[in-house]
Scaffold this motif. Structure first.
Motif: not given
Length: 145
Positions: A17-22, A51-55, A64-66, A71-74
């Motif tokens: 949780v900590i490392t993925v957010h960072a 403006k890009m519609g996301g990452i 971004i939340w997706a 990345e969290f699941a992986l």
């Protein structure tokens, strides 16, 4: 430090949780921030991403939340299946669990886990975000593709 499988899973969860957010926010703001702003002409990274519609992940923009959930699941899967067991085995090859001070032994496990997980997650992120930098699709990234 974790003493049983449940504690290892909880410890892995907290660590991920900590490392993925960072890592996600570092990647978006520091590594790709200027590129996003140049691509869209916006002055801020977050407005450029909106403006890009996301990452772009595999060439398709997602919120971004997706990206964090992917990345969290992986990362969690990789940590539980590869990172923790392999780091323990590698540490046991160099230190004896009975004769080594527990603090040194746990520090060695943590350092080994970092040494395994950082390159692994960087490789996964490079695959996910390859289209950001070079504008390629996944099929075109393969040899002779």
């Amino acid at each position: 430090m974790p003493r049983n499988q449940f504690q290892r899973m909880v410890f892995a969860f907290i660590t991920v949780v900590i490392t993925v957010h960072a890592y996600v926010f570092f990647s978006l703001y520091v590594v790709h921030g200027r590129l996003f702003k140049e691509m869209t002409g916006e002055s801020g990274v977050l407005t450029a991403i909106n403006k890009m519609g996301g990452i772009p992940v595999f060439g398709k923009p997602i919120p971004i939340w997706a990206v964090i959930l992917i990345e969290f699941a992986l990362a969690y899967t990789l940590e539980v299946l590869l990172g923790s067991p392999l780091s323990f085995r590698l540490t046991c090859k160099n230190f004896h669990i009975k004769t080594t001070h527990p603090l040194l032994f746990e520090t060695a496990i943590i350092c080994t886990t970092v040494g395994i997980m950082c390159p692994s997650m960087s490789f996964i992120a490079a695959i996910l975000y390859i289209t950001i930098r070079v504008g390629l699709t996944c099929g075109r990234c393969l040899p002779n593709g």
